[in-house]
Scaffold this active site. Structure first.
Site, PDB file in Angstrom:
ATOM      1  N   SER A  63       0.104  -0.430  -0.896  1.00  0.00           N
ATOM      2  CA  SER A  63       1.041  -1.419  -0.340  1.00  0.00           C
ATOM      3  C   SER A  63       2.013  -2.007  -1.351  1.00  0.00           C
ATOM      4  O   SER A  63       2.947  -2.701  -0.956  1.00  0.00           O
ATOM      5  CB  SER A  63       0.273  -2.554   0.338  1.00  0.00           C
ATOM      6  OG  SER A  63      -0.257  -2.088   1.555  1.00  0.00           O
ATOM      7  N   LYS A  66       5.463  -1.259  -0.561  1.00  0.00           N
ATOM      8  CA  LYS A  66       6.210  -2.005   0.467  1.00  0.00           C
ATOM      9  C   LYS A  66       7.331  -2.851  -0.136  1.00  0.00           C
ATOM     10  O   LYS A  66       8.342  -3.106   0.513  1.00  0.00           O
ATOM     11  CB  LYS A  66       5.245  -2.893   1.269  1.00  0.00           C
ATOM     12  CG  LYS A  66       4.286  -2.093   2.162  1.00  0.00           C
ATOM     13  CD  LYS A  66       3.216  -2.981   2.782  1.00  0.00           C
ATOM     14  CE  LYS A  66       2.251  -2.162   3.648  1.00  0.00           C
ATOM     15  NZ  LYS A  66       1.060  -2.900   4.048  1.00  0.00           N
ATOM     16  N   TYR A 188       5.740   6.486   5.864  1.00  0.00           N
ATOM     17  CA  TYR A 188       4.952   5.343   5.386  1.00  0.00           C
ATOM     18  C   TYR A 188       3.744   5.811   4.558  1.00  0.00           C
ATOM     19  O   TYR A 188       3.485   5.283   3.470  1.00  0.00           O
ATOM     20  CB  TYR A 188       4.526   4.491   6.586  1.00  0.00           C
ATOM     21  CG  TYR A 188       3.515   3.426   6.236  1.00  0.00           C
ATOM     22  CD1 TYR A 188       3.897   2.283   5.534  1.00  0.00           C
ATOM     23  CD2 TYR A 188       2.173   3.564   6.582  1.00  0.00           C
ATOM     24  CE1 TYR A 188       2.972   1.310   5.197  1.00  0.00           C
ATOM     25  CE2 TYR A 188       1.244   2.597   6.251  1.00  0.00           C
ATOM     26  CZ  TYR A 188       1.650   1.470   5.555  1.00  0.00           C
ATOM     27  OH  TYR A 188       0.721   0.518   5.208  1.00  0.00           O
ATOM     28  N   TYR A 240      -1.248 -10.981   1.897  1.00  0.00           N
ATOM     29  CA  TYR A 240      -1.817 -11.092   3.249  1.00  0.00           C
ATOM     30  C   TYR A 240      -2.460 -12.448   3.513  1.00  0.00           C
ATOM     31  O   TYR A 240      -1.919 -13.475   3.138  1.00  0.00           O
ATOM     32  CB  TYR A 240      -2.793  -9.933   3.497  1.00  0.00           C
ATOM     33  CG  TYR A 240      -2.199  -8.624   3.076  1.00  0.00           C
ATOM     34  CD1 TYR A 240      -1.080  -8.131   3.741  1.00  0.00           C
ATOM     35  CD2 TYR A 240      -2.672  -7.928   1.991  1.00  0.00           C
ATOM     36  CE1 TYR A 240      -0.487  -6.959   3.345  1.00  0.00           C
ATOM     37  CE2 TYR A 240      -2.080  -6.748   1.578  1.00  0.00           C
ATOM     38  CZ  TYR A 240      -0.989  -6.278   2.270  1.00  0.00           C
ATOM     39  OH  TYR A 240      -0.390  -5.122   1.876  1.00  0.00           O
ATOM     40  N   VAL A 258      -4.305  -1.539  -1.607  1.00  0.00           N
ATOM     41  CA  VAL A 258      -5.741  -1.241  -1.530  1.00  0.00           C
ATOM     42  C   VAL A 258      -6.196  -0.196  -2.564  1.00  0.00           C
ATOM     43  O   VAL A 258      -7.380   0.072  -2.669  1.00  0.00           O
ATOM     44  CB  VAL A 258      -6.205  -0.827  -0.105  1.00  0.00           C
ATOM     45  CG1 VAL A 258      -6.088  -1.965   0.866  1.00  0.00           C
ATOM     46  CG2 VAL A 258      -5.476   0.411   0.373  1.00  0.00           C
TER      47      VAL A 258
HETATM   48  O1  DON Z   1      -1.667   1.296   5.806  1.00  0.00           O
HETATM   49  C1  DON Z   1      -2.634   1.372   5.066  1.00  0.00           C
HETATM   50  O2  DON Z   1      -3.730   1.177   5.512  1.00  0.00           O
HETATM   51  C2  DON Z   1      -2.503   1.672   3.580  1.00  0.00           C
HETATM   52  N1  DON Z   1      -1.826   2.856   3.299  1.00  0.00           N
HETATM   53  C3  DON Z   1      -1.853   0.576   2.812  1.00  0.00           C
HETATM   54  C4  DON Z   1      -2.657  -0.618   2.884  1.00  0.00           C
HETATM   55  C5  DON Z   1      -2.591  -1.508   1.708  1.00  0.00           C
HETATM   56  O3  DON Z   1      -2.483  -1.148   0.565  1.00  0.00           O
HETATM   57  C6  DON Z   1      -2.800  -2.886   2.070  1.00  0.00           C
HETATM   58  N2  DON Z   1      -2.917  -3.681   0.885  1.00  0.00           N
HETATM   59  N3  DON Z   1      -3.688  -4.444   0.491  1.00  0.00           N
END
Ligand code: DON
Length: 304
Positions: A63, A66, A188, A240, A258
């Site tokens: 993320s 993003k 994405y 978040y 993540v």
């Molecule tokens: O959409 C997802 O689940 C992951 N590719 C990205 C999520 C993410 O890194 C959220 N961050 N804490």
């Protein structure tokens, strides 16, 4: 100031906790990562790059991508982007769907998954090779063409992207997605699977500390006004449902992923990136947040 000592002190402070937290298990390649890793990099506008630990090891930025995708879309659309996205903290997990229905398919902010999918849709509309657009942007920022997408990881995520696919369909039903769901979700997943090291993340994000100008190549990446706003979004929405806690403990605009990385911005001074794969219950790196907390304690760099 000798930031080498600062990083050493942070590393010894977090040492007893390295390996704590849970690696993200919902993406199989991430579940296999050894949680006992720790790296940190600092890029200061005055004195350049400082590193410690596994700072040159590439990890999945997830993320953190993003921020860069949003910077691209904000550049393309300017303030018109706010007709498709809001700019409020969600107070919900990054992959939550609950607010979308009552808010007519308009995501709370660009840093939750729903918002990032709208951003991906904007990029799909504008780029000939949308699934490579963020990669090419990051290669330019880091000045290294060896930066790449971990294709195995991207594929694994595409296969398991049920929630993201559901969200994308849901937003399409409200008219807030212009392209095909598969194309948007692919773009994405590809941006999330880009691998960078802490040393590369601080270079890529350095424009955010320098009013939008890349300090290494003196090129304007985002306008001063847009940069201030990206930092405001990171401070309020970048971590978040833990954004309040991170503001309280760290006090810097930050974006987590993540994969266990966190990018933090000290406006006018520096960028920091920490990587430790074990996550807390909000999906933020547990040791990474501790390290950033120690950084602002030592340096007094909190924006508050
Ligand atoms: O959409 C997802 O689940 C992951 N590719 C990205 C999520 C993410 O890194 C959220 N961050 N804490």
């Amino acid at each position: 100031m000798d930031y080498t000592d600062t990083l050493r002190e942070i590393a010894s402070h977090v040492q007893p906790y390295i390996g704590s937290g849970e690696v993200a298990s919902y993406i199989p390649p991430l579940a296999k990562i050894d949680p006992r890793q720790f790296g940190m990099a600092l890029y200061t506008l005055d004195e350049g790059l400082f590193v410690i630990g596994d700072a040159y090891k590439r990890f999945s930025i997830q993320s953190i991508s993003k921020v860069f995708a949003f910077a691209m879309a904000f550049n393309l659309l300017g303030d018109d982007i706010w007709s498709r996205l809001d700019r409020e903290p969600s107070g919900t997990p990054f992959n939550s769907l609950v607010q979308l229905e009552v808010e007519y398919g308009k995501p709370r902010n660009p840093f939750i998954n729903a918002g990032a999918l709208v951003v991906a849709d904007i990029l799909v509309s504008h780029f000939a090779q949308p699934s490579l657009a963020v990669l090419q942007y990051l290669r330019r920022l880091v000045a290294d063409d060896s930066v790449d997408i971990d294709l195995e990881l991207a594929k694994a995520e595409q296969h398991l992207a049920h929630r993201n696919i559901a969200m994308a369909h849901f937003m399409k039903s409200f008219g807030n997605l212009q392209n095909g769901v598969d194309e948007v979700v692919d773009a994405y997943c590809n941006q999330c699977a880009i691998a960078l090291s802490c040393a590369e993340v601080v270079m890529a994000g350095a424009f955010l500390a320098n009013s939008g100008t890349c300090p290494i190549r003196s090129t304007v990446v985002t306008s001063r006004r847009q940069t201030r706003r990206i930092n405001a979004l990171m401070a309020t929405c970048g971590t978040y449902d833990a954004a309040g806690d991170v503001a309280y403990r760290v006090g810097l605009p930050a974006k987590s992923g993540v994969g266990g990385g966190i990018l933090a911005v000290v406006p006018g001074k520096a960028t920091a990136c920490v990587w430790a794969p074990g996550l807390d219950e909000s999906g933020n790196s547990l040791v990474g947040t501790m390290a950033l907390e120690r950084l602002t304690e030592i340096t007094g760099w909190s924006i508050f």
